[in-house]
Design a protein around this motif. Sequence first.
Motif, PDB file in Angstrom:
ATOM      1  N   VAL A 114     -29.385  11.236 -36.180  1.00 26.36           N
ATOM      2  CA  VAL A 114     -30.695  10.728 -35.765  1.00 26.36           C
ATOM      3  C   VAL A 114     -31.052  11.196 -34.358  1.00 26.36           C
ATOM      4  N   VAL A 115     -30.113  11.114 -33.415  1.00 28.29           N
ATOM      5  CA  VAL A 115     -30.442  11.488 -32.031  1.00 28.29           C
ATOM      6  C   VAL A 115     -30.487  13.002 -31.843  1.00 28.29           C
ATOM      7  N   ASN A 116     -29.828  13.756 -32.750  1.00 29.38           N
ATOM      8  CA  ASN A 116     -29.828  15.213 -32.626  1.00 29.38           C
ATOM      9  C   ASN A 116     -31.019  15.884 -33.288  1.00 29.38           C
ATOM     10  N   THR A 117     -31.751  15.154 -34.131  1.00 32.69           N
ATOM     11  CA  THR A 117     -32.828  15.803 -34.899  1.00 32.69           C
ATOM     12  C   THR A 117     -34.126  14.996 -34.858  1.00 32.69           C
ATOM     13  N   PRO A 118     -34.699  14.768 -33.694  1.00 33.75           N
ATOM     14  CA  PRO A 118     -36.017  14.114 -33.646  1.00 33.75           C
ATOM     15  C   PRO A 118     -37.088  15.075 -34.146  1.00 33.75           C
ATOM     16  N   GLY A 119     -38.227  14.524 -34.493  1.00 34.04           N
ATOM     17  CA  GLY A 119     -39.327  15.387 -34.901  1.00 34.04           C
ATOM     18  C   GLY A 119     -39.788  16.268 -33.761  1.00 34.04           C
ATOM     19  N   SER A 120     -39.705  15.749 -32.544  1.00 33.38           N
ATOM     20  CA  SER A 120     -40.065  16.513 -31.352  1.00 33.38           C
ATOM     21  C   SER A 120     -39.225  16.010 -30.186  1.00 33.38           C
ATOM     22  N   MET A 172     -39.559  10.891 -27.653  1.00 37.93           N
ATOM     23  CA  MET A 172     -38.394  10.138 -28.114  1.00 37.93           C
ATOM     24  C   MET A 172     -38.354   8.776 -27.412  1.00 37.93           C
ATOM     25  N   TYR A 173     -37.982   7.757 -28.160  1.00 33.56           N
ATOM     26  CA  TYR A 173     -37.784   6.452 -27.544  1.00 33.56           C
ATOM     27  C   TYR A 173     -36.605   6.532 -26.579  1.00 33.56           C
ATOM     28  N   PRO A 174     -36.690   5.861 -25.435  1.00 36.84           N
ATOM     29  CA  PRO A 174     -35.606   5.919 -24.434  1.00 36.84           C
ATOM     30  C   PRO A 174     -34.215   5.629 -24.982  1.00 36.84           C
ATOM     31  N   PRO A 175     -34.015   4.629 -25.862  1.00 35.17           N
ATOM     32  CA  PRO A 175     -32.658   4.385 -26.372  1.00 35.17           C
ATOM     33  C   PRO A 175     -32.086   5.545 -27.177  1.00 35.17           C
ATOM     34  N   LEU A 176     -32.959   6.448 -27.663  1.00 33.44           N
ATOM     35  CA  LEU A 176     -32.501   7.595 -28.444  1.00 33.44           C
ATOM     36  C   LEU A 176     -32.289   8.829 -27.575  1.00 33.44           C
ATOM     37  N   GLN A 177     -32.381   8.662 -26.273  1.00 34.42           N
ATOM     38  CA  GLN A 177     -32.119   9.741 -25.333  1.00 34.42           C
ATOM     39  C   GLN A 177     -30.869   9.420 -24.525  1.00 34.42           C
ATOM     40  N   HIS A 178     -30.188  10.469 -24.073  1.00 33.61           N
ATOM     41  CA  HIS A 178     -29.064  10.263 -23.170  1.00 33.61           C
ATOM     42  C   HIS A 178     -29.572   9.810 -21.812  1.00 33.61           C
ATOM     43  N   ALA A 179     -28.745   9.052 -21.109  1.00 33.60           N
ATOM     44  CA  ALA A 179     -29.074   8.704 -19.731  1.00 33.60           C
ATOM     45  C   ALA A 179     -29.221   9.993 -18.931  1.00 33.60           C
ATOM     46  N   GLU A 180     -30.207  10.020 -18.053  1.00 33.57           N
ATOM     47  CA  GLU A 180     -30.477  11.241 -17.299  1.00 33.57           C
ATOM     48  C   GLU A 180     -29.270  11.682 -16.481  1.00 33.57           C
ATOM     49  N   GLN A 198     -50.829  12.877 -37.455  1.00 32.51           N
ATOM     50  CA  GLN A 198     -52.178  12.840 -38.003  1.00 32.51           C
ATOM     51  C   GLN A 198     -52.370  11.690 -38.986  1.00 32.51           C
ATOM     52  N   LEU A 199     -51.262  11.182 -39.534  1.00 29.11           N
ATOM     53  CA  LEU A 199     -51.342  10.018 -40.415  1.00 29.11           C
ATOM     54  C   LEU A 199     -51.589   8.736 -39.633  1.00 29.11           C
ATOM     55  N   GLY A 200     -51.519   8.830 -38.302  1.00 29.49           N
ATOM     56  CA  GLY A 200     -51.801   7.675 -37.471  1.00 29.49           C
ATOM     57  C   GLY A 200     -50.600   7.124 -36.722  1.00 29.49           C
ATOM     58  N   LEU A 201     -49.450   7.747 -36.879  1.00 29.88           N
ATOM     59  CA  LEU A 201     -48.262   7.278 -36.170  1.00 29.88           C
ATOM     60  C   LEU A 201     -48.296   7.731 -34.713  1.00 29.88           C
ATOM     61  N   GLN A 202     -47.841   6.860 -33.821  1.00 31.37           N
ATOM     62  CA  GLN A 202     -47.674   7.265 -32.438  1.00 31.37           C
ATOM     63  C   GLN A 202     -46.619   8.378 -32.369  1.00 31.37           C
ATOM     64  N   PRO A 203     -46.741   9.327 -31.426  1.00 30.40           N
ATOM     65  CA  PRO A 203     -45.804  10.465 -31.381  1.00 30.40           C
ATOM     66  C   PRO A 203     -44.329  10.055 -31.367  1.00 30.40           C
ATOM     67  N   GLU A 204     -43.986   9.017 -30.581  1.00 34.33           N
ATOM     68  CA  GLU A 204     -42.586   8.589 -30.533  1.00 34.33           C
ATOM     69  C   GLU A 204     -42.128   8.051 -31.885  1.00 34.33           C
ATOM     70  N   LEU A 205     -42.979   7.284 -32.533  1.00 37.74           N
ATOM     71  CA  LEU A 205     -42.639   6.751 -33.845  1.00 37.74           C
ATOM     72  C   LEU A 205     -42.555   7.866 -34.876  1.00 37.74           C
ATOM     73  N   ALA A 206     -43.499   8.816 -34.812  1.00 37.98           N
ATOM     74  CA  ALA A 206     -43.487   9.953 -35.733  1.00 37.98           C
ATOM     75  C   ALA A 206     -42.198  10.763 -35.572  1.00 37.98           C
ATOM     76  N   TRP A 252     -39.413  11.124 -38.478  1.00 28.87           N
ATOM     77  CA  TRP A 252     -38.979  12.458 -38.917  1.00 28.87           C
ATOM     78  C   TRP A 252     -37.446  12.519 -38.936  1.00 28.87           C
ATOM     79  N   ALA A 253     -36.810  11.986 -37.901  1.00 28.35           N
ATOM     80  CA  ALA A 253     -35.343  11.985 -37.844  1.00 28.35           C
ATOM     81  C   ALA A 253     -34.762  11.186 -39.005  1.00 28.35           C
ATOM     82  N   LEU A 254     -35.381  10.058 -39.341  1.00 28.56           N
ATOM     83  CA  LEU A 254     -34.890   9.247 -40.452  1.00 28.56           C
ATOM     84  C   LEU A 254     -35.054   9.969 -41.788  1.00 28.56           C
ATOM     85  N   LEU A 255     -36.187  10.661 -41.947  1.00 29.33           N
ATOM     86  CA  LEU A 255     -36.407  11.431 -43.180  1.00 29.33           C
ATOM     87  C   LEU A 255     -35.380  12.562 -43.298  1.00 29.33           C
ATOM     88  N   TYR A 256     -35.079  13.187 -42.172  1.00 31.99           N
ATOM     89  CA  TYR A 256     -34.067  14.248 -42.198  1.00 31.99           C
ATOM     90  C   TYR A 256     -32.695  13.659 -42.521  1.00 31.99           C
TER      91      TYR A 256
END
Length: 382
Positions: A40-46, A50-58, A346-354, A358-362
């Motif tokens: 999930v964290v390796n394959t986001p749609g973009s 990304m939501y902060p919890p799905l990113q590594h600490a800077e 384009q379906l109406g999802l916010q970019p982070e949610l989209a 996408w990661a969940l679908l993958y």
Amino acid sequence: MTETTTTASSPPHLKNSKPTKQRLLSLDVLRGITIIGMIVVNTPGSWSYMYPPLQHAEWHGLTPTDLVFPFFLFMVGISITLALGRRVASGVPLGGVVFKIVKRFFIIYALGLFLALFPAFDFENLRYVGVLPRIAVVYLVCSLLFLKLSWRGVAWLSGITLVIYWLMMVLIPVPGVGKANLEPGTNLAAWLDELLVPGRMYRVTWDPEGFLSTFPAIVTGFTGVLTGYWLRSSKSVEHKIIGMMVAGVLTCLIGYLWHQGFPVNKNLWSSSYVLVSSGMALLLLGTLYWFIDVKHYRGWTPFFVAFGMNAITAYVLHGTLIDAFHIPINETGETLRGSSFQGLVQLGLQPELASFVWALLYLLLCFIPIWIMYRRNIIVKI
């Protein structure tokens, strides 16, 4: 005669060990959760959304994503104790055990190199270190030392390694830079990476899976080895669970106290990071052990067990299949990944949610072959 030979060839601390055939479903579930987290964290749609919890600490700090890799190394350590302990206790000659350890090391490392090369196979820019190479090294070192050391020896070596690593990082001046520091690219680990690590590095001049930080990563594997010793003991189930929960709390507490002088940091694989991540792994495993193996709440587990029983296969699959989504689908160079992500937006999802969807679908796409293997009881053993 056979019994005498077996005993003589066994490590002293494993001579009286009894084979255990019980398979703990909670271990497969935790391993599955870890692999699912990796995918999930390796394959986001973009990568831009990304939501902060799905990113590594800077840099310093910890997010749920920063727990994925150490959890996997923790599970490697447990598997070493249970699997190798079972083999030795069953009378397998020590030479045969060592041969399998070395063979498995080369296979895992080779898979790591394959993923680094695929699909372009650009050997000039090959990255020789990475996730699977580090897993391979941790597995090799922990396995060989498991055969030589008692649990006390493993515990002492772990503590000594973490202290020495801490002192090296905060006391030894960095050549060409000056005084010791813990900043990106200018610390001692980064200097040694540039000096010793061949090929391309992930951060150009240093690598989060570089040379020096591999030593504390090995200790993460050792925490799993020690947990495996505890699980193989003759203690009652309740005693084991309480022990893991208490050890988890104490380990996290010590880690966060150490954080004041050596911050929790995945890129450095700091000593405090080892303790905090291992403590959290103990707490999660203890919880899963209680609910799954003691209370038998198992109806929700097959999805996770499927990934856990073929963890390396799932990891390699997700790392190769994703390249099919990077193939341009039109003259503008747009890829299937980019196009499908934009479709979700384009379906109406916010970019982070989209990006998350996408990661969940993958993940579900990767699940199809893994589920088929699980249903047919196909386990790829490396």
